[in-house]
Design an enzyme around this catalytic site. Structure first.
Site, short mmCIF file in Angstrom:
data_model
loop_
_atom_site.label_atom_id
_atom_site.label_comp_id
_atom_site.label_asym_id
_atom_site.label_seq_id
_atom_site.Cartn_x
_atom_site.Cartn_y
_atom_site.Cartn_z
N CYS A 88 -11.48 -21.12 -13.05
CA CYS A 88 -10.44 -21.26 -14.08
C CYS A 88 -10.31 -22.69 -14.61
O CYS A 88 -9.73 -22.90 -15.67
CB CYS A 88 -9.11 -20.76 -13.54
N HIS A 229 -3.83 -23.28 -18.16
CA HIS A 229 -4.59 -22.07 -17.84
C HIS A 229 -3.61 -20.91 -17.68
O HIS A 229 -2.52 -21.07 -17.14
CB HIS A 229 -5.37 -22.31 -16.54
N ASN A 259 -5.67 -12.92 -17.47
CA ASN A 259 -6.38 -14.12 -17.05
C ASN A 259 -7.87 -13.94 -17.37
O ASN A 259 -8.56 -13.16 -16.73
CB ASN A 259 -6.17 -14.32 -15.54
O1 UT7 Z 1 -6.69 -18.13 -12.16
C1 UT7 Z 1 -6.43 -18.81 -10.99
C2 UT7 Z 1 -6.31 -17.97 -9.89
N1 UT7 Z 1 -5.33 -16.97 -9.80
C3 UT7 Z 1 -4.01 -17.16 -9.81
O2 UT7 Z 1 -3.52 -18.20 -10.12
C4 UT7 Z 1 -3.15 -16.01 -9.34
C5 UT7 Z 1 -2.13 -16.47 -8.37
N2 UT7 Z 1 -1.34 -15.46 -7.77
C6 UT7 Z 1 -0.54 -14.59 -8.46
O3 UT7 Z 1 -0.48 -14.59 -9.65
C7 UT7 Z 1 0.36 -13.69 -7.65
O4 UT7 Z 1 0.32 -14.10 -6.30
C8 UT7 Z 1 -0.01 -12.19 -7.74
C9 UT7 Z 1 0.30 -11.69 -9.15
C10 UT7 Z 1 -1.47 -11.99 -7.41
C11 UT7 Z 1 0.84 -11.41 -6.77
O5 UT7 Z 1 2.21 -11.60 -7.07
P1 UT7 Z 1 3.25 -11.99 -5.93
O6 UT7 Z 1 4.56 -12.04 -6.55
O7 UT7 Z 1 2.73 -13.24 -5.25
O8 UT7 Z 1 3.18 -10.74 -4.98
P2 UT7 Z 1 2.82 -10.70 -3.42
O9 UT7 Z 1 1.36 -10.92 -3.22
O10 UT7 Z 1 3.78 -11.58 -2.67
O11 UT7 Z 1 3.16 -9.21 -3.11
C12 UT7 Z 1 4.50 -8.70 -3.20
C13 UT7 Z 1 4.43 -7.21 -3.06
C14 UT7 Z 1 3.56 -6.73 -1.90
O12 UT7 Z 1 4.17 -5.60 -1.33
P3 UT7 Z 1 4.99 -5.74 0.04
O13 UT7 Z 1 4.04 -6.29 1.04
O14 UT7 Z 1 6.13 -6.67 -0.27
O15 UT7 Z 1 5.41 -4.34 0.29
C15 UT7 Z 1 2.29 -6.32 -2.57
O16 UT7 Z 1 1.59 -5.34 -1.85
O17 UT7 Z 1 3.87 -6.64 -4.25
C16 UT7 Z 1 2.81 -5.76 -3.87
N3 UT7 Z 1 1.83 -5.72 -4.95
C17 UT7 Z 1 1.92 -4.85 -5.97
N4 UT7 Z 1 2.80 -3.88 -6.25
C18 UT7 Z 1 2.60 -3.17 -7.38
C19 UT7 Z 1 0.74 -6.51 -5.13
N5 UT7 Z 1 0.09 -6.15 -6.26
C20 UT7 Z 1 0.81 -5.14 -6.80
C21 UT7 Z 1 0.65 -4.35 -7.95
N6 UT7 Z 1 1.58 -3.39 -8.20
N7 UT7 Z 1 -0.36 -4.53 -8.83
#
Ligand code: UT7
Length: 304
Positions: A88, A229, A259
């Site tokens: 990225c 980004h 992204n």
């Molecule tokens: O380009 C450079 C690299 N990438 C990035 O910069 C991305 C960085 N990270 C992110 O954008 C975020 O961490 C994500 C969008 C990937 C995830 O969002 P988050 O708010 O950090 O969610 P989390 O990983 O803390 O997960 C929270 C909950 C989990 O469920 P539990 O364990 O609380 O029951 C996940 O399993 O959300 C769940 N979850 C989803 N639920 C519905 C994760 N993905 C999804 C989904 N739909 N697509």
């Protein structure tokens, strides 16, 4: 394909739609289109190019480089070029590299292309990654500034390989060449520890941009536009808050493209120009964090 909802995706990422390349379209095809648009906008032939840098983590193949494929297709006879792999942060590193090539002597023109077909390396059974990425390409022409005019001002780029495990495509290289097992285990896809990357991205994008401004005697008031980004709307908002930069000066278009890895910054810049938010002579900061970890910020006086 996975258990998710539009609500979750919009709330947690800001993404409303993405663009997915049709099966016959590869990264070089999008890169060629971006290159042609940039050359046409500037009104110069491809034979004027000194170099072509294609920033990508999804080349058509490992070799020849996508830059070679683009050079041939656009007819940039006599140019040299290479692919730049910085995920990225690729486009920011491409800009830094192009600026230094251009500054190294005779007047030169360097085409920097950010292009990624992320849909080819997503695991559509992993809901934490398959909802994030899209396909796209964009290009900048970097050339010698006119006498007395400012262009590229400064950069602050940094890599931190200790974060390598947090975001990677594990197989397909010399460590884990393709096999039945690597395909079965989806090791040719994006693997990400989202939380880890999120925190790192917020703190490093803000810190790097702030340091870059400070060492040039500038503050956010002096900046006309901040082009980060586009990985997650919440990351961008948190960075803007830490920098104290008002959202009118921050380009956000993740809702339209998701992204697109190396393509987010040229796509965001294209939108900024089209919306009249980036004009000739404006001071602009481009900033990114990506797999590696890679971190980069560039300060430019925009000319177009
Ligand atoms: O380009 C450079 C690299 N990438 C990035 O910069 C991305 C960085 N990270 C992110 O954008 C975020 O961490 C994500 C969008 C990937 C995830 O969002 P988050 O708010 O950090 O969610 P989390 O990983 O803390 O997960 C929270 C909950 C989990 O469920 P539990 O364990 O609380 O029951 C996940 O399993 O959300 C769940 N979850 C989803 N639920 C519905 C994760 N993905 C999804 C989904 N739909 N697509």
């Amino acid at each position: 394909m996975v258990e998710t909802s539009d609500q979750w995706i919009v709330d947690r990422t800001g993404i409303r739609q993405r663009h997915i390349a049709p099966p016959e379209m590869a990264t070089s095809d999008m890169a060629v289109e971006a290159a042609k648009i940039a050359l046409e906008a500037r009104g110069i032939p491809a034979t004027d190019l000194h170099a072509i840098i294609v920033c990508t983590v999804t080349p058509d193949m490992m070799f020849p480089s996508t830059a070679c494929l683009v050079q041939d297709r656009i007819g940039a006879k006599g140019a040299f070029g290479f692919d730049l792999v910085a995920a990225c942060s690729g486009f920011v590193y491409g800009l830094t590299t192009a600026a230094h090539l251009v500054a190294s002597g005779e007047p030169k023109k360097v085409l920097v292309i950010g292009a990624d077909t992320m849909s080819r390396i997503l695991n559509y059974e992993d809901r934490s990654t398959c909802i994030l990425f899209g396909d796209g390409a964009g290009a900048f022409l970097v050339e010698t500034a006119e006498e007395g005019q400012e262009g590229f001002i400064d950069y602050l780029n940094e890599i931190d390989g200790s974060g390598g495990d947090a975001l990677k495509m594990p197989a397909g290289g010399s460590r884990l060449p393709a096999s039945h097992e690597t395909v079965d285990q989806k090791l040719h896809c994006v693997h990400q520890e989202g939380n880890h990357v999120f925190k790192y991205a917020v703190s490093k994008m803000a810190e790097t941009s702030r340091l870059l401004l400070e060492r040039n005697g500038l503050s956010v008031e002096d900046i006309d536009l901040f082009v980060p980004h586009q990985a997650n709307r919440r990351i961008i908002l948190a960075v803007a808050e830490r920098l104290g930069i008002p959202l009118e000066k921050v380009l956000i278009n993740i809702h339209e493209y998701g992204n697109t890895t190396a393509a987010t910054i040229p796509l965001a810049t294209r939108d900024a120009v089209a919306q009249g938010r980036l004009k000739n002579g404006d001071l602009v900061v481009f900033a990114a964090v990506g797999a590696g970890y890679t971190v980069g910020a560039n300060l430019w006086r925009w000319r177009f």
